[in-house]
Design a protein around this motif. Structure first.
Motif, PDB file in Angstrom:
ATOM      1  N   TYR A  19       0.906  -1.451   0.244  1.00  0.00           N
ATOM      2  CA  TYR A  19       0.620  -0.589   0.179  1.00  0.00           C
ATOM      3  C   TYR A  19       1.118   0.840   0.032  1.00  0.00           C
ATOM      4  O   TYR A  19       2.389   1.060   1.063  1.00  0.00           O
ATOM      5  N   ILE A  20       0.440   2.744  -0.453  1.00  0.00           N
ATOM      6  CA  ILE A  20       1.098   3.497  -0.290  1.00  0.00           C
ATOM      7  C   ILE A  20       0.170   4.662   0.785  1.00  0.00           C
ATOM      8  O   ILE A  20      -0.758   4.948  -0.100  1.00  0.00           O
ATOM      9  N   ALA A  21       0.793   5.285   1.657  1.00  0.00           N
ATOM     10  CA  ALA A  21      -0.418   6.243   2.517  1.00  0.00           C
ATOM     11  C   ALA A  21       0.391   7.195   2.567  1.00  0.00           C
ATOM     12  O   ALA A  21       1.772   7.384   2.754  1.00  0.00           O
ATOM     13  N   ILE A  22       0.444   8.261   1.886  1.00  0.00           N
ATOM     14  CA  ILE A  22       0.091   9.552   2.142  1.00  0.00           C
ATOM     15  C   ILE A  22       0.035  10.504   2.769  1.00  0.00           C
ATOM     16  O   ILE A  22      -1.511  10.689   3.600  1.00  0.00           O
ATOM     17  N   GLU A  23       0.406  10.426   4.351  1.00  0.00           N
ATOM     18  CA  GLU A  23       0.076  10.782   5.793  1.00  0.00           C
ATOM     19  C   GLU A  23      -0.185  12.148   5.478  1.00  0.00           C
ATOM     20  O   GLU A  23       0.843  13.141   5.426  1.00  0.00           O
ATOM     21  N   SER A  24      -0.699  13.022   7.346  1.00  0.00           N
ATOM     22  CA  SER A  24      -0.412  13.540   7.627  1.00  0.00           C
ATOM     23  C   SER A  24       0.542  15.377   7.310  1.00  0.00           C
ATOM     24  O   SER A  24       2.045  14.392   7.517  1.00  0.00           O
ATOM     25  N   GLY A  25       0.354  15.842   6.491  1.00  0.00           N
ATOM     26  CA  GLY A  25       1.759  16.543   5.501  1.00  0.00           C
ATOM     27  C   GLY A  25       2.291  16.587   4.984  1.00  0.00           C
ATOM     28  O   GLY A  25       3.065  16.868   3.812  1.00  0.00           O
ATOM     29  N   GLY A  26       1.674  15.102   4.218  1.00  0.00           N
ATOM     30  CA  GLY A  26       2.788  14.631   3.308  1.00  0.00           C
ATOM     31  C   GLY A  26       2.434  14.751   1.773  1.00  0.00           C
ATOM     32  O   GLY A  26       1.094  15.372   1.449  1.00  0.00           O
ATOM     33  N   SER A  27       3.132  14.302   1.248  1.00  0.00           N
ATOM     34  CA  SER A  27       2.288  14.814  -0.375  1.00  0.00           C
ATOM     35  C   SER A  27       3.694  13.185  -1.344  1.00  0.00           C
ATOM     36  O   SER A  27       4.443  13.085  -0.602  1.00  0.00           O
ATOM     37  N   PHE A  28       2.843  13.714  -2.212  1.00  0.00           N
ATOM     38  CA  PHE A  28       3.539  12.564  -3.060  1.00  0.00           C
ATOM     39  C   PHE A  28       3.715  12.848  -4.979  1.00  0.00           C
ATOM     40  O   PHE A  28       2.122  13.303  -5.471  1.00  0.00           O
ATOM     41  N   GLU A  29       4.628  13.296  -5.499  1.00  0.00           N
ATOM     42  CA  GLU A  29       4.162  13.640  -6.241  1.00  0.00           C
ATOM     43  C   GLU A  29       5.342  13.535  -7.861  1.00  0.00           C
ATOM     44  O   GLU A  29       6.589  13.293  -7.064  1.00  0.00           O
ATOM     45  N   LEU A  30       4.796  12.901  -8.799  1.00  0.00           N
ATOM     46  CA  LEU A  30       5.103  12.286 -10.328  1.00  0.00           C
ATOM     47  C   LEU A  30       5.123  12.934 -11.073  1.00  0.00           C
ATOM     48  O   LEU A  30       3.548  12.497 -11.716  1.00  0.00           O
ATOM     49  N   ASN A  31       6.213  13.025 -11.601  1.00  0.00           N
ATOM     50  CA  ASN A  31       5.488  13.876 -12.853  1.00  0.00           C
ATOM     51  C   ASN A  31       6.683  13.415 -13.912  1.00  0.00           C
ATOM     52  O   ASN A  31       7.883  13.320 -13.774  1.00  0.00           O
ATOM     53  N   LEU A  32       5.839  12.845 -15.369  1.00  0.00           N
ATOM     54  CA  LEU A  32       5.755  12.450 -16.065  1.00  0.00           C
ATOM     55  C   LEU A  32       5.685  12.866 -17.305  1.00  0.00           C
ATOM     56  O   LEU A  32       5.761  12.282 -18.423  1.00  0.00           O
ATOM     57  N   GLN A  33       6.158  14.145 -17.233  1.00  0.00           N
ATOM     58  CA  GLN A  33       5.515  15.140 -18.730  1.00  0.00           C
ATOM     59  C   GLN A  33       6.594  14.909 -19.495  1.00  0.00           C
ATOM     60  O   GLN A  33       6.845  15.143 -20.732  1.00  0.00           O
ATOM     61  N   ASP A  34       8.128  14.641 -19.020  1.00  0.00           N
ATOM     62  CA  ASP A  34       8.513  14.902 -20.394  1.00  0.00           C
ATOM     63  C   ASP A  34       9.238  13.239 -20.364  1.00  0.00           C
ATOM     64  O   ASP A  34       8.595  11.695 -20.293  1.00  0.00           O
ATOM     65  N   GLU A  35       8.683  13.215 -22.257  1.00  0.00           N
ATOM     66  CA  GLU A  35       8.773  11.896 -22.607  1.00  0.00           C
ATOM     67  C   GLU A  35      10.105  10.381 -22.535  1.00  0.00           C
ATOM     68  O   GLU A  35       9.373   9.469 -23.208  1.00  0.00           O
ATOM     69  N   GLU A  36      11.051  10.500 -22.414  1.00  0.00           N
ATOM     70  CA  GLU A  36      12.041   9.772 -21.244  1.00  0.00           C
ATOM     71  C   GLU A  36      11.248   9.470 -20.332  1.00  0.00           C
ATOM     72  O   GLU A  36      12.238   8.376 -19.960  1.00  0.00           O
ATOM     73  N   LYS A  37      10.790   9.841 -19.425  1.00  0.00           N
ATOM     74  CA  LYS A  37      10.503   9.287 -18.024  1.00  0.00           C
ATOM     75  C   LYS A  37       9.756   8.389 -17.869  1.00  0.00           C
ATOM     76  O   LYS A  37       8.415   8.643 -18.467  1.00  0.00           O
ATOM     77  N   ARG A  38       9.847   6.885 -17.855  1.00  0.00           N
ATOM     78  CA  ARG A  38       8.860   5.822 -17.190  1.00  0.00           C
ATOM     79  C   ARG A  38       8.846   5.595 -15.641  1.00  0.00           C
ATOM     80  O   ARG A  38       9.910   5.900 -15.570  1.00  0.00           O
ATOM     81  N   ALA A  39       8.049   5.534 -15.109  1.00  0.00           N
ATOM     82  CA  ALA A  39       7.052   4.762 -14.180  1.00  0.00           C
ATOM     83  C   ALA A  39       6.742   3.868 -13.839  1.00  0.00           C
ATOM     84  O   ALA A  39       5.527   4.104 -14.678  1.00  0.00           O
ATOM     85  N   TRP A  40       6.672   3.548 -13.187  1.00  0.00           N
ATOM     86  CA  TRP A  40       5.620   2.409 -12.939  1.00  0.00           C
ATOM     87  C   TRP A  40       5.091   1.925 -11.516  1.00  0.00           C
ATOM     88  O   TRP A  40       6.642   2.151 -10.901  1.00  0.00           O
ATOM     89  N   VAL A  41       4.114   1.975 -10.757  1.00  0.00           N
ATOM     90  CA  VAL A  41       3.319   2.804  -9.400  1.00  0.00           C
ATOM     91  C   VAL A  41       2.869   0.709  -9.292  1.00  0.00           C
ATOM     92  O   VAL A  41       1.560   0.668 -10.364  1.00  0.00           O
ATOM     93  N   TYR A  42       3.085   0.140  -8.975  1.00  0.00           N
ATOM     94  CA  TYR A  42       2.477  -1.499  -8.682  1.00  0.00           C
ATOM     95  C   TYR A  42       2.610  -1.904  -7.064  1.00  0.00           C
ATOM     96  O   TYR A  42       3.317  -1.521  -6.699  1.00  0.00           O
ATOM     97  N   ILE A  43       0.893  -1.578  -6.577  1.00  0.00           N
ATOM     98  CA  ILE A  43       0.286  -2.158  -5.709  1.00  0.00           C
ATOM     99  C   ILE A  43       0.293  -3.743  -5.614  1.00  0.00           C
ATOM    100  O   ILE A  43      -1.197  -4.503  -6.127  1.00  0.00           O
ATOM    101  N   MET A  44       1.453  -4.141  -4.467  1.00  0.00           N
ATOM    102  CA  MET A  44       1.421  -5.846  -4.670  1.00  0.00           C
ATOM    103  C   MET A  44       0.064  -6.118  -3.986  1.00  0.00           C
ATOM    104  O   MET A  44       0.345  -5.823  -2.279  1.00  0.00           O
ATOM    105  N   ASN A  45       0.190  -7.506  -3.617  1.00  0.00           N
ATOM    106  CA  ASN A  45      -0.840  -8.251  -2.496  1.00  0.00           C
ATOM    107  C   ASN A  45       0.861  -9.096  -1.526  1.00  0.00           C
ATOM    108  O   ASN A  45       0.947 -10.317  -1.836  1.00  0.00           O
ATOM    109  N   ASN A  46       0.648  -8.521  -0.561  1.00  0.00           N
ATOM    110  CA  ASN A  46       2.034  -8.776  -0.483  1.00  0.00           C
ATOM    111  C   ASN A  46       2.081  -8.621   1.106  1.00  0.00           C
ATOM    112  O   ASN A  46       3.059  -9.187   2.835  1.00  0.00           O
TER     113      ASN A  46
END
Length: 125
Positions: A19-46
């Motif tokens: 799981y990914i939990a952004i808690e009180s006052g936290g932030s999660f920023e993911l910017n893939l506007q650059d054509e060369e950038k790639r990202a994968w976010v995988y929420i697994m059953n662990n």
């Protein structure tokens, strides 16, 4: 997850978690506007479990609306993010035909897609 832990010259980013939990006052920023950038976010059953979000979740957890939590995910611009099948897609199919042209929509080779079942009572298998 910062510019320090993932420098500019790193083009592919993987984030795997139960799981990914952004808690009180936290932030999660993911910017893939650059054509060369790639990202994968995988929420697994662990077996990981958050007390509020539970398992296999991605979200923000504040304190009764008092604490700001920010989630900002920006992918590359696409003219269209979805399409419909032009003909049925069978389990043995090696091609699929869409109502819209993938290149005109901004899709590229290597993009990942999801195909949702539409059969009555489909189990997703």
């Amino acid at each position: 997850w910062t510019d320090t832990s993932h420098p500019e010259n790193q083009r592919s980013i993987w984030l795997c978690a139960g799981y990914i939990a952004i808690e009180s006052g936290g932030s999660f920023e993911l910017n893939l506007q650059d054509e060369e950038k790639r990202a994968w976010v995988y929420i697994m059953n662990n077996g990981a479990f958050h007390p509020t979000l539970k398992s296999r979740s991605f979200g923000g957890v504040g304190n009764d609306g008092e604490d700001n939590v920010m989630i900002d995910i920006q992918g590359r611009d696409l003219k269209r993010t979805w399409s419909l099948l032009q003909q049925p897609l069978l389990p043995v199919s090696r091609q699929m035909k869409l109502l819209h042209q993938p290149l005109e929509m901004g899709w590229k080779v290597g993009d990942r897609i999801a195909i949702a079942p539409t059969d009555n009572m489909a189990s997703g298998e």
